[in-house]
Enzyme design. Structure first.
Site, PDB file in Angstrom:
ATOM      1  CB  THR A  12      -0.928   0.059   1.298  1.00 32.82           C
ATOM      2  OG1 THR A  12      -0.377   0.201   2.523  1.00 32.82           O
ATOM      3  CG2 THR A  12      -1.777  -1.147   1.352  1.00 32.82           C
ATOM      4  N   GLY A  13       0.396   2.230  -0.559  1.00 34.32           N
ATOM      5  CA  GLY A  13       1.134   3.437  -0.722  1.00 34.32           C
ATOM      6  C   GLY A  13       2.603   3.042  -1.542  1.00 34.32           C
ATOM      7  N   GLY A  14       2.447   2.313  -2.762  1.00 31.37           N
ATOM      8  CA  GLY A  14       3.618   1.812  -3.562  1.00 31.37           C
ATOM      9  C   GLY A  14       4.019   2.527  -4.596  1.00 31.37           C
ATOM     10  CB  SER A  16       5.436   8.040  -3.623  1.00 30.55           C
ATOM     11  OG  SER A  16       6.230   8.963  -2.805  1.00 30.55           O
ATOM     12  N   GLY A  17       8.247   7.043  -2.685  1.00 30.16           N
ATOM     13  CA  GLY A  17       8.940   6.637  -1.393  1.00 30.16           C
ATOM     14  C   GLY A  17       9.154   5.371  -1.147  1.00 30.16           C
ATOM     15  CB  ILE A  18       9.294   3.591   2.226  1.00 26.27           C
ATOM     16  CG1 ILE A  18      10.136   4.475   2.989  1.00 26.27           C
ATOM     17  CG2 ILE A  18       9.354   2.172   2.753  1.00 26.27           C
ATOM     18  CD1 ILE A  18       9.886   4.856   4.313  1.00 26.27           C
ATOM     19  N   GLY A  19       7.471   2.617  -0.341  1.00 25.99           N
ATOM     20  CA  GLY A  19       6.668   1.516  -0.821  1.00 25.99           C
ATOM     21  C   GLY A  19       7.343   1.615  -2.300  1.00 25.99           C
ATOM     22  CB  SER A 137       7.091   6.226  12.503  1.00 28.77           C
ATOM     23  OG  SER A 137       7.924   7.348  12.913  1.00 28.77           O
ATOM     24  CE1 TYR A 150       3.296   9.470  10.680  1.00 26.90           C
ATOM     25  CE2 TYR A 150       5.184   9.711  12.150  1.00 26.90           C
ATOM     26  CZ  TYR A 150       4.604   9.352  11.003  1.00 26.90           C
ATOM     27  OH  TYR A 150       5.661   8.737  10.073  1.00 26.90           O
TER      28      TYR A 150
HETATM   29  N1  LIG Z   1       9.878   9.334   5.319  1.00 21.20           N
HETATM   30  C1  LIG Z   1      10.214   9.101   6.696  1.00 21.20           C
HETATM   31  O1  LIG Z   1      11.041   9.414   7.353  1.00 21.20           O
HETATM   32  C2  LIG Z   1       9.439   8.112   7.386  1.00 21.20           C
HETATM   33  C3  LIG Z   1       9.693   7.832   8.713  1.00 21.20           C
HETATM   34  C4  LIG Z   1       9.033   7.067   9.526  1.00 21.20           C
HETATM   35  C5  LIG Z   1       7.911   6.215   8.867  1.00 21.20           C
HETATM   36  N2  LIG Z   1       7.447   6.724   7.644  1.00 21.20           N
HETATM   37  C6  LIG Z   1       6.401   5.905   7.155  1.00 21.20           C
HETATM   38  O2  LIG Z   1       6.581   5.224   5.927  1.00 21.20           O
HETATM   39  C7  LIG Z   1       5.604   5.464   5.062  1.00 21.20           C
HETATM   40  C8  LIG Z   1       5.717   5.698   3.661  1.00 21.20           C
HETATM   41  O3  LIG Z   1       6.203   7.104   3.768  1.00 21.20           O
HETATM   42  P1  LIG Z   1       7.020   7.680   2.834  1.00 21.20           P
HETATM   43  O4  LIG Z   1       8.431   8.534   3.410  1.00 21.20           O
HETATM   44  O5  LIG Z   1       7.597   6.689   1.500  1.00 21.20           O
HETATM   45  O6  LIG Z   1       6.402   8.892   2.026  1.00 21.20           O
HETATM   46  P2  LIG Z   1       5.707   9.033   0.849  1.00 21.20           P
HETATM   47  O7  LIG Z   1       6.564   9.217  -0.297  1.00 21.20           O
HETATM   48  O8  LIG Z   1       4.738  10.140   0.911  1.00 21.20           O
HETATM   49  O9  LIG Z   1       4.755   7.982   0.315  1.00 21.20           O
HETATM   50  C9  LIG Z   1       3.308   7.769   1.094  1.00 21.20           C
HETATM   51  C10 LIG Z   1       2.734   6.785   0.306  1.00 21.20           C
HETATM   52  O10 LIG Z   1       1.365   6.585   0.907  1.00 21.20           O
HETATM   53  C11 LIG Z   1       0.384   6.867   0.075  1.00 21.20           C
HETATM   54  N3  LIG Z   1      -0.663   7.443   0.875  1.00 21.20           N
HETATM   55  C12 LIG Z   1      -1.010   8.483   1.683  1.00 21.20           C
HETATM   56  N4  LIG Z   1      -2.099   8.773   2.137  1.00 21.20           N
HETATM   57  C13 LIG Z   1      -2.826   7.751   1.488  1.00 21.20           C
HETATM   58  C14 LIG Z   1      -3.933   7.486   1.588  1.00 21.20           C
HETATM   59  N5  LIG Z   1      -5.101   8.041   2.269  1.00 21.20           N
HETATM   60  N6  LIG Z   1      -4.372   6.000   0.764  1.00 21.20           N
HETATM   61  C15 LIG Z   1      -3.450   5.337   0.243  1.00 21.20           C
HETATM   62  N7  LIG Z   1      -2.439   5.673   0.155  1.00 21.20           N
HETATM   63  C16 LIG Z   1      -1.968   6.732   0.821  1.00 21.20           C
HETATM   64  C17 LIG Z   1       1.011   7.953  -0.622  1.00 21.20           C
HETATM   65  O11 LIG Z   1       0.088   8.270  -1.811  1.00 21.20           O
HETATM   66  P3  LIG Z   1       0.063   9.835  -2.558  1.00 21.20           P
HETATM   67  O12 LIG Z   1       1.340   9.555  -3.584  1.00 21.20           O
HETATM   68  O13 LIG Z   1      -1.252   9.714  -3.442  1.00 21.20           O
HETATM   69  O14 LIG Z   1       0.349  10.780  -1.485  1.00 21.20           O
HETATM   70  C18 LIG Z   1       2.165   7.338  -0.933  1.00 21.20           C
HETATM   71  O15 LIG Z   1       2.154   6.455  -1.867  1.00 21.20           O
HETATM   72  C19 LIG Z   1       4.518   6.148   5.745  1.00 21.20           C
HETATM   73  O16 LIG Z   1       3.637   5.396   6.513  1.00 21.20           O
HETATM   74  C20 LIG Z   1       5.239   6.985   6.907  1.00 21.20           C
HETATM   75  O17 LIG Z   1       4.504   7.325   7.955  1.00 21.20           O
HETATM   76  C21 LIG Z   1       8.167   7.396   6.884  1.00 21.20           C
END
Ligand SMILES: NC(=O)c1ccc[n+]([C@@H]2O[C@H](COP(=O)([O-])OP(=O)(O)OC[C@H]3O[C@@H](n4cnc5c(N)ncnc54)[C@H](OP(=O)(O)O)[C@@H]3O)[C@@H](O)[C@H]2O)c1
Length: 251
Positions: A12-14, A16-19, A137, A150
Site C-alpha cells: 500500500t502506498g507503493g 512513492s518513497g519507501i513503498g 515509525s 502521528y
Molecule cells: N520518510 C520518513 O522519514 C518516514 C519515517 C518513518 C515512517 N515513515 C512511514 O513510511 C510510510 C511511507 O512514507 P514515505 O516516507 O515513503 O512517504 P511518501 O513518499 O509520501 O509515500 C507515502 C505513500 O502513502 C500513500 N498514501 C498517503 N495517504 C494515503 C491514503 N489515504 N490512501 C492510500 N495511500 C496513501 C501516498 O500516496 P500519494 O502519492 O497519493 O500521496 C504514498 O504512496 C508512511 O506510512 C510513513 O508514515 C516514513
C-alpha cells in the site's frame, strides 16, 4: 538466487518513497507486485517504471468505501497473495493545542483505521505461511513536540504485530513491523507535512542533529528490511519490530 520467486506482494502506498523502493526491490527479487495509492496517474507512472510484473489499484486508505473494495480489486488480478506491506501513511504534525478533530481523524483514519481494515479485507487472500509487514515509525518510541497523534497512530500499528501474529498462528502467517527513523522521501515536503517551508527547513536541521549516523536514511535501506521480513530469511521471526533509524532512538 532471487528471494521472492513465485510470490505475490501487495504494497500500500507503493507509488512513492519507501513503498515504491520496496516494490522495485520485490520485483527485482522475482515477485509479482500490486501497488496501491490514491491517484491513478501516479500509480500508472509507478507501474510503468516497475514493468510487466506490476499492477496498480486506486485505494484511498482514508475512505472506508474504497477500503471495502480492495479484496475484489485484488481478486480481479490474482486469487492469492503471499506478502502484504501496509505502508501507506501520512505525516501530519500539530501541537495538542492546535490539533483539530479533522486532523486527528485524518491521521488516524489513514494510518491506523485504514491500515487495519485494508488488512482485514486482504487476509482471506493470503496463502498459509504468508508475511504481513507494517511500516510504523520511531515516533512510536520517542517524544517529539507536535507528533503526538502521528506517534499514536504508529504505536497502534505496533500493537497489532504480536496480537495478529498470535491470531494467525494456525495459518502460519507472520506479522512484523519496520520502524524507520527519518528517511529521504517525498513525505518530507511542506505540503505533505502540512507545515511552511521555513518550518520544514528548521525541522529537517533539528532532526538531522539528532541522528547519530549523521544522515537521513534512504528508501532502499528500508526496502531491504521489508525484503527480509517478506522472504524465507525470516521464517522464525514473528511479532517483531526492526527499528532502522541511524541510531536516533536506538543509541
Ligand atoms: N520518510 C520518513 O522519514 C518516514 C519515517 C518513518 C515512517 N515513515 C512511514 O513510511 C510510510 C511511507 O512514507 P514515505 O516516507 O515513503 O512517504 P511518501 O513518499 O509520501 O509515500 C507515502 C505513500 O502513502 C500513500 N498514501 C498517503 N495517504 C494515503 C491514503 N489515504 N490512501 C492510500 N495511500 C496513501 C501516498 O500516496 P500519494 O502519492 O497519493 O500521496 C504514498 O504512496 C508512511 O506510512 C510513513 O508514515 C516514513
Amino acid at each position: 538466487m532471487k528471494k521472492l520467486t513465485g510470490k505475490t506482494a501487495i504494497i500500500t502506498g507503493g507509488n512513492s518513497g519507501i513503498g515504491f523502493a520496496t516494490a522495485q526491490e520485490f520485483v527485482a527479487q522475482g515477485a509479482k507486485v500490486i501497488i496501491t495509492g490514491r491517484n491513478q496517474k501516479s500509480i500508472d507512472e509507478a507501474v510503468a517504471q516497475l514493468g510487466e510484473n506490476a499492477h496498480g489499484i486506486v485505494s484511498d486508505a482514508g475512505d472506508m468505501a474504497q477500503v471495502n473494495q480492495i479484496q475484489a480489486q485484488v481478486k480481479a488480478i490474482t486469487p492469492n497473495i503471499d506478502i502484504i506491506f501496509i505502508n501507506a501513511g501520512l505525516g501530519k504534525f500539530n501541537s495538542v493545542d492546535g490539533m483539530t478533530e479533522d486532523m486527528f481523524d485524518e491521521i488516524m483514519n489513514v494510518n491506523f483505521k485504514g491500515a487495519y481494515f485494508t488488512l482485514q479485507q486482504l487476509l482471506p487472500l493470503v496463502n498459509n505461511g504468508g508475511s504481513i509487514i507494517f511500516n510504523t515509525s520511531i515516533n512510536a518510541h520517542i517524544g517529539m513536540a507536535g507528533a503526538s497523534v502521528y506517534a499514536a497512530s504508529k504505536a497502534a500499528l505496533l500493537s497489532l504485530i504480536k496480537n495478529l501474529s498470535a491470531e494467525l498462528l494456525p495459518r502460519r502467517i507472520r506479522v512484523n513491523a519496520i520502524s524507520p527513523g527519518p528517511v529521504v522521501t517525498p513525505l518530507h515536503t511542506s505540503e505533505k507535512l502540512g507545515i511552511s517551508d521555513d518550518q520544514l527547513q528548521q525541522m529537517g536541521n533539528g532532526i538531522l542533529s539528532q541522528i547519530p549516523i549523521g544522515r537521513f536514511g534512504n528508501a532502499e535501506e528500508i526496502a531491504k528490511i521489508a525484503l527480509f521480513f517478506a522472504s524465507d530469511d525470516s521464517t522464525f521471526v514473528l511479532g517483531a519490530e526492526l527499528v532502522a533509524d541511524g541510531g536516533m532512538y536506538t543509541l
